[in-house]
Design an enzyme around this catalytic site. Structure first.
Site, mmCIF file in Angstrom:
data_model
loop_
_atom_site.group_PDB
_atom_site.id
_atom_site.type_symbol
_atom_site.label_atom_id
_atom_site.label_comp_id
_atom_site.label_asym_id
_atom_site.label_seq_id
_atom_site.Cartn_x
_atom_site.Cartn_y
_atom_site.Cartn_z
ATOM 1 C CB SER A 216 6.598 9.385 -1.397
ATOM 2 O OG SER A 216 6.351 9.576 -3.078
ATOM 3 C CE1 TYR B 207 2.427 12.569 0.013
ATOM 4 C CE2 TYR B 207 3.717 12.283 -2.390
ATOM 5 C CZ TYR B 207 2.357 11.618 -0.084
ATOM 6 O OH TYR B 207 2.430 10.442 -0.174
HETATM 7 N N1 LIG Z 1 -0.328 5.202 -2.789
HETATM 8 C C1 LIG Z 1 0.660 5.540 -2.688
HETATM 9 O O1 LIG Z 1 0.708 5.467 -4.528
HETATM 10 C C2 LIG Z 1 1.675 5.930 -2.195
HETATM 11 C C3 LIG Z 1 2.742 6.487 -2.784
HETATM 12 C C4 LIG Z 1 4.182 6.831 -1.984
HETATM 13 C C5 LIG Z 1 3.396 6.800 -1.022
HETATM 14 N N2 LIG Z 1 2.307 7.046 0.185
HETATM 15 C C6 LIG Z 1 2.450 7.260 1.583
HETATM 16 O O2 LIG Z 1 1.486 5.872 2.256
HETATM 17 C C7 LIG Z 1 0.917 6.437 3.128
HETATM 18 C C8 LIG Z 1 -0.406 5.435 3.464
HETATM 19 O O3 LIG Z 1 -0.978 5.656 1.687
HETATM 20 P P1 LIG Z 1 -1.728 5.011 0.753
HETATM 21 O O4 LIG Z 1 -1.889 5.185 -0.372
HETATM 22 O O5 LIG Z 1 -3.158 3.879 1.907
HETATM 23 O O6 LIG Z 1 -3.802 6.654 1.427
HETATM 24 P P2 LIG Z 1 -4.806 6.544 1.385
HETATM 25 O O7 LIG Z 1 -5.635 5.015 0.756
HETATM 26 O O8 LIG Z 1 -5.547 7.635 1.864
HETATM 27 O O9 LIG Z 1 -4.963 5.938 3.397
HETATM 28 C C9 LIG Z 1 -4.014 7.113 4.827
HETATM 29 C C10 LIG Z 1 -4.208 5.842 5.407
HETATM 30 O O10 LIG Z 1 -3.659 7.206 6.770
HETATM 31 C C11 LIG Z 1 -4.646 7.823 7.485
HETATM 32 N N3 LIG Z 1 -4.340 8.515 8.265
HETATM 33 C C12 LIG Z 1 -4.716 10.008 7.680
HETATM 34 N N4 LIG Z 1 -4.497 10.963 8.364
HETATM 35 C C13 LIG Z 1 -4.319 10.299 9.947
HETATM 36 C C14 LIG Z 1 -4.070 10.555 11.411
HETATM 37 N N5 LIG Z 1 -3.889 12.056 11.733
HETATM 38 N N6 LIG Z 1 -4.790 9.935 12.651
HETATM 39 C C15 LIG Z 1 -4.378 8.356 11.921
HETATM 40 N N7 LIG Z 1 -4.668 7.996 10.510
HETATM 41 C C16 LIG Z 1 -4.395 9.508 9.327
HETATM 42 C C17 LIG Z 1 -5.799 7.017 7.287
HETATM 43 O O11 LIG Z 1 -6.555 7.064 8.134
HETATM 44 P P3 LIG Z 1 -8.397 7.394 7.651
HETATM 45 O O12 LIG Z 1 -9.214 6.326 7.142
HETATM 46 O O13 LIG Z 1 -8.808 7.637 9.610
HETATM 47 O O14 LIG Z 1 -8.204 8.473 7.390
HETATM 48 C C18 LIG Z 1 -5.422 5.962 6.610
HETATM 49 O O15 LIG Z 1 -5.794 4.607 6.900
HETATM 50 C C19 LIG Z 1 1.079 7.527 3.206
HETATM 51 O O16 LIG Z 1 1.811 7.951 4.384
HETATM 52 C C20 LIG Z 1 0.974 8.390 1.637
HETATM 53 O O17 LIG Z 1 1.671 9.236 1.784
HETATM 54 C C21 LIG Z 1 1.652 6.439 -1.010
#
Ligand SMILES: NC(=O)c1ccc[n+]([C@@H]2O[C@H](COP(=O)([O-])OP(=O)(O)OC[C@H]3O[C@@H](n4cnc5c(N)ncnc54)[C@H](OP(=O)(O)O)[C@@H]3O)[C@@H](O)[C@H]2O)c1
Length: 228
Positions: free
Chosen positions: A133, A149
């Site tokens: 991020s 975070y």
């Molecule tokens: N959305 C944003 O604006 C944003 C911005 C910057 C960075 N990010 C990064 O992008 C990535 C995805 O974020 P997102 O927004 O798509 O979040 P999200 O909708 O909360 O999805 C998170 C994903 O990570 C999986 N996960 C979490 N812990 C896990 C574990 N121990 N083993 C396997 N899978 C696991 C979840 O699986 P389950 O369904 O099993 O929980 C889900 O598939 C993250 O690394 C986040 O920090 C997001």
């Protein structure tokens, strides 16, 4: 531009990981999409080109199973996307040992441990990508929000450098540390300006451009290089 023919997406049950797996498959890639369980609807039900694989990022035994499940050099891309946001309070002085352990394990330590174990699955010239991020940038932190975070993603960025210089780059594999933008997902919330599809379309282009040019770089979904 070189094509991503075969990819592993870690954490593909929903949000960015799911969109990434589906977009890669729509572009013609064969995708192994890991989810924490073998739920039949994860990711897109019956989707061509997507093979589900049960994996919890925090379970070393699952890393071993993944590494043993495919031949060496089979993939152009290993993308470790899974991540968590940590406790709601996001304050260092309120954080318990358990909260810090869970956050830093999932966001920083486990992605590197998995990448080390699965590196042989990536072909020479291929890419290991980590979903970081902009918040992981120390230099770009101008408001201090979400400090725990942020620190976990800064730790991921730092560990990715060690992984890159010690293992991936000497073996001819690139390491990308990626910022997806602020995206409409469970984590990003509904106020986010980007859809998951907009973000991952850009990320796929950034990765394709990095194939066969091994380097360690921190870029956003438009390919813009970010300050560490
Ligand atoms: N959305 C944003 O604006 C944003 C911005 C910057 C960075 N990010 C990064 O992008 C990535 C995805 O974020 P997102 O927004 O798509 O979040 P999200 O909708 O909360 O999805 C998170 C994903 O990570 C999986 N996960 C979490 N812990 C896990 C574990 N121990 N083993 C396997 N899978 C696991 C979840 O699986 P389950 O369904 O099993 O929980 C889900 O598939 C993250 O690394 C986040 O920090 C997001």
């Amino acid at each position: 531009m070189p094509k991503i023919q075969r990819a592993i997406v870690v954490g593909a049950s929903r949000g960015l990981g799911r969109a990434l797996a589906e977009t890669l498959a729509d572009r013609g890639s064969q995708v192994v999409a890991t989810v924490r369980s073998n739920r039949p609807t994860d990711p897109r039900p019956g989707a061509g080109g997507i093979e589900p694989f049960a994996l919890d990022l925090d379970h070393a035994a699952d890393h071993d199973r993944l590494a043993a499940a495919f031949p060496a050099g089979h993939f152009d891309l290993l993308f470790v996307n899974a991540g968590v946001s940590g406790p709601d309070h996001q304050r260092a002085e309120q954080a318990s040992v358990e909260e810090v352990g869970a956050l830093f394990t999932t966001n920083a330590v486990s992605p590197i441990a998995l990448a080390r174990r699965a590196l042989p699955l990536v072909r020479p010239g291929g890419v290991v990508a980590f979903m970081s991020s902009r918040m992981g940038s120390v230099g770009l932190n101008d408001d201090g929000a979400l400090e725990l975070y942020r620190a976990s993603k800064a730790a991921l960025n730092s560990l990715s450098r060690s992984f890159a210089v010690k293992e991936a780059l000497p073996a001819g594999r690139g390491v990308l540390v990626l910022h997806p933008g602020w995206v409409q997902t469970d984590m990003g919330g509904t106020d986010a300006p980007l859809t998951a599809l907009e973000s991952v379309s850009g990320l796929c282009d950034v990765i394709a451009a990095a194939l066969d040019h091994p380097a360690h770089a921190f870029r956003d979904y438009r390919g813009i290089e970010l300050d560490w």
